[in-house]
Design an enzyme around this catalytic site. Structure first.
Site, PDB file in Angstrom:
ATOM      1  N   LYS A  13      30.537 -18.909  77.668  1.00 59.61           N
ATOM      2  CA  LYS A  13      30.855 -18.388  79.012  1.00 59.61           C
ATOM      3  C   LYS A  13      32.370 -18.388  79.252  1.00 59.61           C
ATOM      4  O   LYS A  13      32.947 -17.382  79.647  1.00 59.61           O
ATOM      5  CB  LYS A  13      30.160 -19.241  80.108  1.00 59.61           C
ATOM      6  CG  LYS A  13      28.641 -19.315  79.955  1.00 59.61           C
ATOM      7  CD  LYS A  13      27.992 -20.120  81.068  1.00 59.61           C
ATOM      8  CE  LYS A  13      28.299 -21.604  81.046  1.00 59.61           C
ATOM      9  NZ  LYS A  13      27.761 -22.327  79.873  1.00 59.61           N
ATOM     10  N   ARG A  88      23.276 -22.361  88.951  1.00 60.80           N
ATOM     11  CA  ARG A  88      22.698 -23.192  87.898  1.00 60.80           C
ATOM     12  C   ARG A  88      21.288 -23.661  88.202  1.00 60.80           C
ATOM     13  O   ARG A  88      20.695 -24.383  87.421  1.00 60.80           O
ATOM     14  CB  ARG A  88      23.582 -24.410  87.708  1.00 60.80           C
ATOM     15  CG  ARG A  88      24.150 -24.485  86.314  1.00 60.80           C
ATOM     16  CD  ARG A  88      25.167 -25.581  86.300  1.00 60.80           C
ATOM     17  NE  ARG A  88      25.394 -26.055  84.981  1.00 60.80           N
ATOM     18  CZ  ARG A  88      26.460 -25.722  84.266  1.00 60.80           C
ATOM     19  NH1 ARG A  88      27.365 -24.894  84.740  1.00 60.80           N
ATOM     20  NH2 ARG A  88      26.610 -26.237  83.079  1.00 60.80           N
ATOM     21  N   ARG A 127      33.902 -28.175  68.942  1.00 62.72           N
ATOM     22  CA  ARG A 127      34.880 -28.256  70.027  1.00 62.72           C
ATOM     23  C   ARG A 127      35.335 -29.710  70.197  1.00 62.72           C
ATOM     24  O   ARG A 127      36.522 -29.975  70.368  1.00 62.72           O
ATOM     25  CB  ARG A 127      34.274 -27.723  71.325  1.00 62.72           C
ATOM     26  CG  ARG A 127      35.287 -27.685  72.458  1.00 62.72           C
ATOM     27  CD  ARG A 127      34.799 -26.913  73.655  1.00 62.72           C
ATOM     28  NE  ARG A 127      33.693 -27.588  74.321  1.00 62.72           N
ATOM     29  CZ  ARG A 127      33.049 -27.089  75.364  1.00 62.72           C
ATOM     30  NH1 ARG A 127      33.370 -25.903  75.825  1.00 62.72           N
ATOM     31  NH2 ARG A 127      32.069 -27.768  75.923  1.00 62.72           N
ATOM     32  N   ARG A 135      36.272 -33.174  76.026  1.00 63.99           N
ATOM     33  CA  ARG A 135      35.469 -33.356  77.233  1.00 63.99           C
ATOM     34  C   ARG A 135      34.530 -34.533  77.054  1.00 63.99           C
ATOM     35  O   ARG A 135      33.904 -34.677  76.012  1.00 63.99           O
ATOM     36  CB  ARG A 135      34.669 -32.070  77.505  1.00 63.99           C
ATOM     37  CG  ARG A 135      35.427 -31.107  78.383  1.00 63.99           C
ATOM     38  CD  ARG A 135      34.762 -29.780  78.501  1.00 63.99           C
ATOM     39  NE  ARG A 135      33.362 -29.825  78.909  1.00 63.99           N
ATOM     40  CZ  ARG A 135      32.656 -28.740  79.216  1.00 63.99           C
ATOM     41  NH1 ARG A 135      33.224 -27.558  79.176  1.00 63.99           N
ATOM     42  NH2 ARG A 135      31.394 -28.837  79.568  1.00 63.99           N
ATOM     43  N   ARG A 146      22.328 -32.243  78.640  1.00 63.87           N
ATOM     44  CA  ARG A 146      22.790 -30.964  79.219  1.00 63.87           C
ATOM     45  C   ARG A 146      21.821 -29.838  78.858  1.00 63.87           C
ATOM     46  O   ARG A 146      21.526 -28.970  79.676  1.00 63.87           O
ATOM     47  CB  ARG A 146      24.206 -30.627  78.719  1.00 63.87           C
ATOM     48  CG  ARG A 146      25.296 -31.461  79.389  1.00 63.87           C
ATOM     49  CD  ARG A 146      26.573 -31.486  78.566  1.00 63.87           C
ATOM     50  NE  ARG A 146      27.272 -30.225  78.496  1.00 63.87           N
ATOM     51  CZ  ARG A 146      28.236 -29.950  77.612  1.00 63.87           C
ATOM     52  NH1 ARG A 146      28.611 -30.871  76.724  1.00 63.87           N
ATOM     53  NH2 ARG A 146      28.828 -28.775  77.625  1.00 63.87           N
TER      54      ARG A 146
HETATM   55  P1  AP5 Z   1      32.708 -21.991  75.494  1.00 68.43           P
HETATM   56  O1  AP5 Z   1      33.233 -20.640  75.769  1.00 68.43           O
HETATM   57  O2  AP5 Z   1      33.505 -23.157  75.929  1.00 68.43           O
HETATM   58  O3  AP5 Z   1      31.194 -22.127  76.047  1.00 68.43           O
HETATM   59  P2  AP5 Z   1      30.677 -22.402  77.515  1.00 68.43           P
HETATM   60  O4  AP5 Z   1      29.445 -21.596  77.667  1.00 68.43           O
HETATM   61  O5  AP5 Z   1      31.772 -22.222  78.500  1.00 68.43           O
HETATM   62  O6  AP5 Z   1      30.267 -23.928  77.327  1.00 68.43           O
HETATM   63  P3  AP5 Z   1      30.491 -25.186  78.278  1.00 68.43           P
HETATM   64  O7  AP5 Z   1      30.341 -26.379  77.418  1.00 68.43           O
HETATM   65  O8  AP5 Z   1      31.737 -25.065  79.090  1.00 68.43           O
HETATM   66  O9  AP5 Z   1      29.232 -25.010  79.228  1.00 68.43           O
HETATM   67  P4  AP5 Z   1      28.603 -25.956  80.264  1.00 68.43           P
HETATM   68  O10 AP5 Z   1      27.748 -25.046  81.045  1.00 68.43           O
HETATM   69  O11 AP5 Z   1      27.936 -27.119  79.651  1.00 68.43           O
HETATM   70  O12 AP5 Z   1      29.864 -26.562  81.049  1.00 68.43           O
HETATM   71  P5  AP5 Z   1      30.444 -26.372  82.496  1.00 68.43           P
HETATM   72  O13 AP5 Z   1      31.885 -26.672  82.442  1.00 68.43           O
HETATM   73  O14 AP5 Z   1      29.994 -25.127  83.120  1.00 68.43           O
HETATM   74  O15 AP5 Z   1      32.413 -22.076  73.923  1.00 68.43           O
HETATM   75  C1  AP5 Z   1      32.025 -23.296  73.327  1.00 68.43           C
HETATM   76  C2  AP5 Z   1      32.723 -23.431  71.952  1.00 68.43           C
HETATM   77  O16 AP5 Z   1      32.205 -22.433  71.088  1.00 68.43           O
HETATM   78  C3  AP5 Z   1      34.250 -23.212  72.010  1.00 68.43           C
HETATM   79  O17 AP5 Z   1      34.861 -24.076  71.104  1.00 68.43           O
HETATM   80  C4  AP5 Z   1      34.412 -21.731  71.569  1.00 68.43           C
HETATM   81  O18 AP5 Z   1      35.628 -21.505  70.942  1.00 68.43           O
HETATM   82  C5  AP5 Z   1      33.238 -21.544  70.638  1.00 68.43           C
HETATM   83  N1  AP5 Z   1      32.665 -20.203  70.679  1.00 68.43           N
HETATM   84  C6  AP5 Z   1      32.435 -19.431  71.797  1.00 68.43           C
HETATM   85  N2  AP5 Z   1      31.851 -18.252  71.454  1.00 68.43           N
HETATM   86  C7  AP5 Z   1      31.694 -18.283  70.085  1.00 68.43           C
HETATM   87  C8  AP5 Z   1      31.155 -17.354  69.143  1.00 68.43           C
HETATM   88  N3  AP5 Z   1      30.648 -16.166  69.531  1.00 68.43           N
HETATM   89  N4  AP5 Z   1      31.147 -17.712  67.846  1.00 68.43           N
HETATM   90  C9  AP5 Z   1      31.646 -18.924  67.458  1.00 68.43           C
HETATM   91  N5  AP5 Z   1      32.189 -19.840  68.296  1.00 68.43           N
HETATM   92  C10 AP5 Z   1      32.217 -19.523  69.609  1.00 68.43           C
HETATM   93  O19 AP5 Z   1      29.715 -27.568  83.287  1.00 68.43           O
HETATM   94  C11 AP5 Z   1      29.997 -28.920  82.982  1.00 68.43           C
HETATM   95  C12 AP5 Z   1      29.237 -29.828  83.941  1.00 68.43           C
HETATM   96  O20 AP5 Z   1      29.690 -29.601  85.285  1.00 68.43           O
HETATM   97  C13 AP5 Z   1      27.717 -29.632  84.018  1.00 68.43           C
HETATM   98  O21 AP5 Z   1      27.042 -30.354  83.020  1.00 68.43           O
HETATM   99  C14 AP5 Z   1      27.427 -30.175  85.418  1.00 68.43           C
HETATM  100  O22 AP5 Z   1      27.433 -31.584  85.425  1.00 68.43           O
HETATM  101  C15 AP5 Z   1      28.626 -29.698  86.219  1.00 68.43           C
HETATM  102  N6  AP5 Z   1      28.431 -28.376  86.832  1.00 68.43           N
HETATM  103  C16 AP5 Z   1      29.116 -27.230  86.549  1.00 68.43           C
HETATM  104  N7  AP5 Z   1      28.692 -26.218  87.309  1.00 68.43           N
HETATM  105  C17 AP5 Z   1      27.727 -26.714  88.096  1.00 68.43           C
HETATM  106  C18 AP5 Z   1      26.873 -26.132  89.088  1.00 68.43           C
HETATM  107  N8  AP5 Z   1      26.966 -24.826  89.411  1.00 68.43           N
HETATM  108  N9  AP5 Z   1      25.962 -26.940  89.689  1.00 68.43           N
HETATM  109  C19 AP5 Z   1      25.876 -28.256  89.395  1.00 68.43           C
HETATM  110  N10 AP5 Z   1      26.634 -28.861  88.462  1.00 68.43           N
HETATM  111  C20 AP5 Z   1      27.557 -28.098  87.809  1.00 68.43           C
HETATM  112 MG    MG Z   2      32.760 -23.505  79.878  1.00 66.47          MG
END
Ligand code: AP5
Ligand code: MG
Length: 194
Positions: A13, A88, A127, A135, A146
């Site tokens: 994402k 979410r 990562r 992280r 997660r």
């Molecule tokens: P990356 O682009 O970072 O993936 P991402 O989908 O952004 O993954 P996240 O780990 O950030 O998702 P998340 O939903 O767990 O975290 P968030 O911060 O939203 O890519 C991942 C890796 O893969 C990178 O190293 C990249 O380079 C690589 N990559 C990408 N595409 C690739 C490809 N095609 N091929 C190969 N490699 C690739 O949420 C964190 C926490 O915050 C949650 O657990 C929760 O506690 C809280 N939170 C956030 N939003 C909410 C909400 N709306 N409601 C309640 N709690 C929330």
């Molecule tokens: Mg992210």
């Protein structure tokens, strides 16, 4: 143009949001990034949020709604935005509908970046290994939680957007460039831009 990037942890994402920002001059609204900023502040709220995120659980809907409502009041979103990590759960999706109706905002695309769980795990492990700032939730134990939370709370939101006919499923297993090409193709086709 307003977009939701939807997908499991590690689906890409954040990575794809970066391409879309540049190509279409959009603003990224990542609830995860906003929450990580709150954690840095070390306030009572920050400490509470830190604990929840470190366990891989969802932060309360009320905290998220107040973050989103405040963010959408900022004038910088007028050319369009990308939600990354929001909504979410179903409650958040329904609340988003209320907010966008009240503010006369149109939601154009929901992209589900679809990636198998083994690949998600290896991406998060990589990562954690190679990025400079690690992280706290990028450990194998927290990732299991997660993914559970994603399957239980977040995945059902896909049906909600599928019923509204704005869901596009993107094969997220290809290279980063292949995934962004798939997304761009759909946007350019619908918006008739080159
Ligand atoms: P990356 O682009 O970072 O993936 P991402 O989908 O952004 O993954 P996240 O780990 O950030 O998702 P998340 O939903 O767990 O975290 P968030 O911060 O939203 O890519 C991942 C890796 O893969 C990178 O190293 C990249 O380079 C690589 N990559 C990408 N595409 C690739 C490809 N095609 N091929 C190969 N490699 C690739 O949420 C964190 C926490 O915050 C949650 O657990 C929760 O506690 C809280 N939170 C956030 N939003 C909410 C909400 N709306 N409601 C309640 N709690 C929330
Ligand atoms: Mg992210």
């Amino acid at each position: 143009m307003n977009i939701i990037l939807f997908g499991a942890p590690g689906a890409g994402k954040g990575t794809q949001a970066n391409f879309l920002i540049k190509e279409f001059d959009l603003i990224q609204i990542s609830t995860g990034d906003m929450l990580r900023d709150i954690v840095k502040c070390k306030t009572e709220l920050g400490k509470k949020v830190e604990k929840i995120m470190a366990n891989g659980d969802l932060v309360s809907d009320d905290i998220i709604f107040s973050l989103i409502s405040n963010r959408l009041n900022n004038k910088d979103i007028k050319n369009g935005f990308i939600f990354d990590g929001f909504p979410r759960n179903l409650k958040q999706a329904k609340k988003l509908d209320e907010i966008i109706n009240d503010n006369n905002i149109h939601l154009d695309f929901v992209f589900h970046i679809d990636v198998d769980e083994e690949i998600l795990t290896s991406r998060i492990e990589n990562r954690a290994k190679y990025e400079i700032t690690t992280r706290k939730d990028d450990t194998s134990a927290v990732l299991i939680e997660r993914l559970k939370v994603y399957n239980r709370e977040t995945k059902p939101v896909l049906d909600y957007y599928s019923d509204k006919k704005i869901l596009n499923v993107i094969d997220g297993m290809g290279t980063i460039d292949e995934v962004s090409s798939s997304i761009f193709r759909i946007i350019k086709n619908d918006f008739k831009v080159d």
